[in-house]
Scaffold this motif. Structure first.
Motif, PDB file in Angstrom:
ATOM      1  N   PRO A 260      28.357  15.594  20.164  1.00  0.00           N
ATOM      2  CA  PRO A 260      27.992  17.152  19.690  1.00  0.00           C
ATOM      3  C   PRO A 260      26.672  17.621  20.453  1.00  0.00           C
ATOM      4  CG  PRO A 260      27.557  15.446  18.113  1.00  0.00           C
ATOM      5  CD  PRO A 260      28.069  14.515  19.346  1.00  0.00           C
ATOM      6  N   TYR A 261      26.675  18.866  20.737  1.00  0.00           N
ATOM      7  CA  TYR A 261      25.676  19.600  21.418  1.00  0.00           C
ATOM      8  C   TYR A 261      24.360  19.770  20.228  1.00  0.00           C
ATOM      9  CZ  TYR A 261      28.541  21.207  25.119  1.00  0.00           C
ATOM     10  OH  TYR A 261      29.210  21.410  26.152  1.00  0.00           O
ATOM     11  N   SER A 262      23.344  19.671  20.740  1.00  0.00           N
ATOM     12  CA  SER A 262      22.197  19.505  19.672  1.00  0.00           C
ATOM     13  C   SER A 262      21.147  20.649  20.201  1.00  0.00           C
ATOM     14  CB  SER A 262      21.458  18.372  19.487  1.00  0.00           C
ATOM     15  OG  SER A 262      20.705  17.704  20.670  1.00  0.00           O
ATOM     16  N   ARG A 263      20.083  20.814  19.426  1.00  0.00           N
ATOM     17  CA  ARG A 263      19.176  21.794  19.714  1.00  0.00           C
ATOM     18  C   ARG A 263      17.784  21.102  20.447  1.00  0.00           C
ATOM     19  NH1 ARG A 263      18.813  27.349  16.651  1.00  0.00           N
ATOM     20  NH2 ARG A 263      21.079  27.444  16.080  1.00  0.00           N
TER      21      ARG A 263
ATOM     22  N   VAL B   6      21.388  28.854  28.399  1.00  0.00           N
ATOM     23  CA  VAL B   6      21.800  28.196  27.333  1.00  0.00           C
ATOM     24  C   VAL B   6      23.130  28.813  26.769  1.00  0.00           C
ATOM     25  CG1 VAL B   6      21.510  27.635  24.766  1.00  0.00           C
ATOM     26  CG2 VAL B   6      19.525  27.240  26.287  1.00  0.00           C
ATOM     27  N   ASN B   7      24.115  28.205  26.508  1.00  0.00           N
ATOM     28  CA  ASN B   7      25.544  28.889  26.094  1.00  0.00           C
ATOM     29  C   ASN B   7      25.227  29.388  24.760  1.00  0.00           C
ATOM     30  OD1 ASN B   7      28.150  29.190  24.975  1.00  0.00           O
ATOM     31  ND2 ASN B   7      29.005  27.983  26.519  1.00  0.00           N
ATOM     32  N   SER B   8      24.980  30.630  24.688  1.00  0.00           N
ATOM     33  CA  SER B   8      24.696  31.257  23.024  1.00  0.00           C
ATOM     34  C   SER B   8      25.707  31.192  22.168  1.00  0.00           C
ATOM     35  CB  SER B   8      23.903  32.829  23.326  1.00  0.00           C
ATOM     36  OG  SER B   8      24.944  33.605  24.098  1.00  0.00           O
ATOM     37  N   ARG B   9      27.096  31.266  22.584  1.00  0.00           N
ATOM     38  CA  ARG B   9      28.140  31.303  21.847  1.00  0.00           C
ATOM     39  C   ARG B   9      28.285  30.002  21.002  1.00  0.00           C
ATOM     40  NH1 ARG B   9      32.896  29.055  22.597  1.00  0.00           N
ATOM     41  NH2 ARG B   9      32.719  28.479  24.721  1.00  0.00           N
TER      42      ARG B   9
ATOM     43  N   VAL C 170      24.912  26.226  30.957  1.00  0.00           N
ATOM     44  CA  VAL C 170      25.938  26.836  31.594  1.00  0.00           C
ATOM     45  C   VAL C 170      25.805  26.891  33.149  1.00  0.00           C
ATOM     46  CG1 VAL C 170      27.364  29.233  31.879  1.00  0.00           C
ATOM     47  CG2 VAL C 170      26.257  28.677  29.686  1.00  0.00           C
ATOM     48  N   LEU C 171      26.720  26.223  33.521  1.00  0.00           N
ATOM     49  CA  LEU C 171      26.602  26.162  35.287  1.00  0.00           C
ATOM     50  C   LEU C 171      27.059  27.467  35.742  1.00  0.00           C
ATOM     51  CD1 LEU C 171      28.368  22.549  35.836  1.00  0.00           C
ATOM     52  CD2 LEU C 171      25.810  23.175  35.985  1.00  0.00           C
ATOM     53  N   HIS C 172      26.773  27.604  37.258  1.00  0.00           N
ATOM     54  CA  HIS C 172      27.378  28.937  37.827  1.00  0.00           C
ATOM     55  C   HIS C 172      28.789  29.287  37.643  1.00  0.00           C
ATOM     56  CE1 HIS C 172      23.555  28.706  40.188  1.00  0.00           C
ATOM     57  NE2 HIS C 172      23.149  28.978  38.872  1.00  0.00           N
ATOM     58  N   CYS C 173      29.598  28.138  37.472  1.00  0.00           N
ATOM     59  CA  CYS C 173      31.126  28.351  37.342  1.00  0.00           C
ATOM     60  C   CYS C 173      31.485  28.772  35.831  1.00  0.00           C
ATOM     61  CB  CYS C 173      31.695  27.114  37.921  1.00  0.00           C
ATOM     62  SG  CYS C 173      31.187  25.664  36.886  1.00  0.00           S
ATOM     63  N   ARG C 174      30.374  28.907  35.096  1.00  0.00           N
ATOM     64  CA  ARG C 174      30.579  29.095  33.799  1.00  0.00           C
ATOM     65  C   ARG C 174      31.092  28.004  32.764  1.00  0.00           C
ATOM     66  NH1 ARG C 174      31.868  35.565  33.727  1.00  0.00           N
ATOM     67  NH2 ARG C 174      30.012  35.902  35.052  1.00  0.00           N
ATOM     68  N   HIS C 175      31.201  26.824  33.170  1.00  0.00           N
ATOM     69  CA  HIS C 175      31.531  25.834  32.140  1.00  0.00           C
ATOM     70  C   HIS C 175      30.232  25.089  31.812  1.00  0.00           C
ATOM     71  CE1 HIS C 175      35.176  25.282  35.001  1.00  0.00           C
ATOM     72  NE2 HIS C 175      35.645  25.449  33.852  1.00  0.00           N
ATOM     73  N   THR C 176      30.258  24.775  30.595  1.00  0.00           N
ATOM     74  CA  THR C 176      29.197  24.218  30.017  1.00  0.00           C
ATOM     75  C   THR C 176      29.071  22.774  29.568  1.00  0.00           C
ATOM     76  OG1 THR C 176      28.993  26.420  28.784  1.00  0.00           O
ATOM     77  CG2 THR C 176      27.946  24.403  27.767  1.00  0.00           C
ATOM     78  N   PHE C 177      28.091  22.109  29.766  1.00  0.00           N
ATOM     79  CA  PHE C 177      28.018  20.434  29.519  1.00  0.00           C
ATOM     80  C   PHE C 177      26.433  20.412  28.768  1.00  0.00           C
ATOM     81  CE2 PHE C 177      30.633  21.082  33.117  1.00  0.00           C
ATOM     82  CZ  PHE C 177      31.639  20.574  32.562  1.00  0.00           C
ATOM     83  N   CYS C 178      26.113  19.296  28.416  1.00  0.00           N
ATOM     84  CA  CYS C 178      24.821  19.146  27.635  1.00  0.00           C
ATOM     85  C   CYS C 178      23.855  18.972  28.614  1.00  0.00           C
ATOM     86  CB  CYS C 178      24.802  17.923  26.768  1.00  0.00           C
ATOM     87  SG  CYS C 178      24.959  16.368  27.458  1.00  0.00           S
ATOM     88  N   ALA C 179      22.599  19.306  28.463  1.00  0.00           N
ATOM     89  CA  ALA C 179      21.433  19.059  29.320  1.00  0.00           C
ATOM     90  C   ALA C 179      21.134  17.860  29.939  1.00  0.00           C
ATOM     91  CB  ALA C 179      20.115  19.662  28.658  1.00  0.00           C
ATOM     92  N   THR C 180      21.478  16.666  29.101  1.00  0.00           N
ATOM     93  CA  THR C 180      21.186  15.225  29.503  1.00  0.00           C
ATOM     94  C   THR C 180      22.274  14.910  30.482  1.00  0.00           C
ATOM     95  OG1 THR C 180      20.546  14.717  27.044  1.00  0.00           O
ATOM     96  CG2 THR C 180      21.243  12.913  28.291  1.00  0.00           C
ATOM     97  N   CYS C 181      23.524  15.243  30.471  1.00  0.00           N
ATOM     98  CA  CYS C 181      24.422  15.010  31.447  1.00  0.00           C
ATOM     99  C   CYS C 181      24.304  15.758  32.411  1.00  0.00           C
ATOM    100  CB  CYS C 181      25.997  15.381  30.879  1.00  0.00           C
ATOM    101  SG  CYS C 181      26.496  14.262  29.441  1.00  0.00           S
TER     102      CYS C 181
ATOM    103  N   CYS D 162      38.451  24.289  27.596  1.00  0.00           N
ATOM    104  CA  CYS D 162      37.410  25.093  27.208  1.00  0.00           C
ATOM    105  C   CYS D 162      36.468  24.519  26.488  1.00  0.00           C
ATOM    106  CB  CYS D 162      37.941  26.550  26.251  1.00  0.00           C
ATOM    107  SG  CYS D 162      38.893  27.552  27.262  1.00  0.00           S
ATOM    108  N   GLU D 163      35.423  25.018  26.665  1.00  0.00           N
ATOM    109  CA  GLU D 163      34.258  24.104  25.924  1.00  0.00           C
ATOM    110  C   GLU D 163      34.414  23.977  24.342  1.00  0.00           C
ATOM    111  OE1 GLU D 163      33.587  26.176  28.111  1.00  0.00           O
ATOM    112  OE2 GLU D 163      32.981  25.086  29.744  1.00  0.00           O
ATOM    113  N   ASP D 164      34.016  22.967  23.774  1.00  0.00           N
ATOM    114  CA  ASP D 164      34.353  22.743  22.308  1.00  0.00           C
ATOM    115  C   ASP D 164      32.630  22.615  21.718  1.00  0.00           C
ATOM    116  OD1 ASP D 164      35.508  22.698  19.776  1.00  0.00           O
ATOM    117  OD2 ASP D 164      36.669  20.820  20.595  1.00  0.00           O
ATOM    118  N   ARG D 165      32.652  22.162  20.491  1.00  0.00           N
ATOM    119  CA  ARG D 165      31.204  21.928  20.049  1.00  0.00           C
ATOM    120  C   ARG D 165      30.914  20.648  20.553  1.00  0.00           C
ATOM    121  NH1 ARG D 165      31.860  24.622  14.197  1.00  0.00           N
ATOM    122  NH2 ARG D 165      32.701  26.567  15.145  1.00  0.00           N
ATOM    123  N   GLU D 166      31.304  19.887  21.671  1.00  0.00           N
ATOM    124  CA  GLU D 166      30.788  18.556  22.139  1.00  0.00           C
ATOM    125  C   GLU D 166      30.769  18.741  23.572  1.00  0.00           C
ATOM    126  OE1 GLU D 166      34.612  15.924  22.068  1.00  0.00           O
ATOM    127  OE2 GLU D 166      33.356  15.816  19.991  1.00  0.00           O
TER     128      GLU D 166
END
Length: 146
Positions: free
Chosen positions: A24-27, A82-85, A34-45, A13-17
């Motif tokens: 770590p994620y930043s603003r 954006v993953n609001s959680r 969030v991708l359509h599969c619901r996995h989250t990655f940073c915008a840069t990657c 599961c996604e952590d805070r990185e």
């Protein structure tokens, strides 16, 4: 890090990185998307992993391999939510981010000090216990703590 069952395989599961760059994620630049599969990655990657195809941009999820397609002239930033959680846990400024990091380091230091204090107490208690043995050679009791 938590594990959850997603289809037939276990995935993290996604952590805070970000699970790709481990930053770590930043603003600002590492916004959790969030991708359509619901996995989250940073915008840069996600930008780095994206592939242009005809009039679309595609991103293959590094966890489940599902492809997310973005079309009609939209960028990944515009199309992916954006993953609001996770967003709620991201410090709003660099100063706040540094404060959080300092607090975490301070807390780690306190935990280490507490562990050292507990160990020192344990050793003190062990050494202060009156340990008396009987010597069969001289037929006397001897105190081993002296």
């Amino acid at each position: 890090v938590q594990l959850s069952l997603s289809g037939p395989a276990m995935v993290l599961c996604e952590d805070r990185e970000c699970g790709v760059c481990y930053q770590p994620y930043s603003r600002q630049d590492r916004i959790p998307r969030v991708l359509h599969c619901r996995h989250t990655f940073c915008a840069t990657c996600l930008e780095t992993m994206s592939q242009p195809k005809s009039d679309m941009v595609t991103v293959c999820c590094p966890l489940c391999r599902q492809t997310t397609c973005v079309g009609r002239g939209l960028s990944l930033q515009e199309a992916l939510w954006v993953n609001s959680r996770l967003w709620e846990y991201i410090p709003e400024s660099k100063e706040e981010e540094e404060e959080v990091k300092e607090e975490e380091e301070e807390e780690e230091g306190k935990e280490e000090e507490e562990e050292e204090r507990v160990e020192a107490n344990r050793q003190t208690q062990a050494s202060s216990q009156n340990t008396t043995v009987y010597c069969t050679g001289c037929k006397q009791y001897r105190d081993l703590t002296q």
